[in-house]
Design a protein around this motif. Structure first.
Motif, PDB file in Angstrom:
ATOM      1  N   HIS A  10       0.920  -1.268  -0.026  1.00  0.00           N
ATOM      2  CA  HIS A  10      -0.149  -0.118   0.094  1.00  0.00           C
ATOM      3  C   HIS A  10       1.000   1.117  -0.152  1.00  0.00           C
ATOM      4  O   HIS A  10       1.875   1.208   0.794  1.00  0.00           O
ATOM      5  N   SER A  13       3.417   2.577   2.840  1.00  0.00           N
ATOM      6  CA  SER A  13       3.281   1.248   3.784  1.00  0.00           C
ATOM      7  C   SER A  13       4.779   1.120   4.261  1.00  0.00           C
ATOM      8  O   SER A  13       4.823  -0.201   5.037  1.00  0.00           O
ATOM      9  N   ARG A  47      -4.960  -7.102   3.979  1.00  0.00           N
ATOM     10  CA  ARG A  47      -3.686  -6.363   3.814  1.00  0.00           C
ATOM     11  C   ARG A  47      -2.736  -7.272   3.650  1.00  0.00           C
ATOM     12  O   ARG A  47      -1.616  -7.246   3.060  1.00  0.00           O
TER      13      ARG A  47
END
Length: 160
Positions: free
Chosen positions: A59, A62, A121
């Motif tokens: 992401h 991240s 995720r």
């Protein structure tokens, strides 16, 4: 070596230009991606301006300072790291499935483990190959060494 589940960890850290390091928690030393490596959740410590990892990750963002490495990014406006060469203060809180990362007195992210969003995720990250990643009941805490000069002091942990 102790294992922790519900804890509040305080660490002061200072980085040098281009540095990459981290505070790993819920670490299982039996899982690794190579010699000298251990897998766990990670409070990322990084020179966001001088290291290319800050712009990478599953992401966007991240892998930047104070994020949950490769899983959850911080809001850019919420983190105010001190300049390179000055001390910063990190706090990692884990209580049940709730986690928080703090940087210099500001909460920069929070998350819930074992939720559909957390699992999604993980499946989108480089950690998808380790079953149950980030969902272990307890684990070790370690300070990561990537060979860059990073200093740590005032390391304190309180168990709940």
């Amino acid at each position: 070596m102790d294992k922790y589940s519900d804890f509040e960890l305080h660490v002061d850290f200072k980085i040098t230009p281009g540095a990459n390091s981290g505070i790993k928690y819920f670490v299982d030393p039996e899982l690794n991606k190579g010699a000298g490596s251990a897998i766990g959740l990670e409070y990322q410590i990084l020179d966001d301006l001088g290291h290319p990892d800050a712009r990478l990750g599953s992401h966007k963002g991240s892998r930047a300072m104070a994020c949950l490495y490769d899983l959850i990014e911080t809001e850019a406006f919420s983190k105010l790291p001190n300049p390179i060469g000055e001390w910063n203060h990190a706090i990692v809180i884990s209580r049940g499935n709730h986690g928080e990362h703090w940087l210099n007195g500001r909460r920069v992210l929070e998350y819930e483990r074992k939720t559909p969003e957390f699992r999604k995720r993980v499946q989108e990250s480089k950690f998808k190959k380790w079953p149950g990643f980030g969902e272990w009941e307890d684990g070790h805490i370690l300070l990561q060494d990537h060979g860059d000069r990073v200093s740590f002091k005032n390391i304190k942990i309180r168990e709940f």
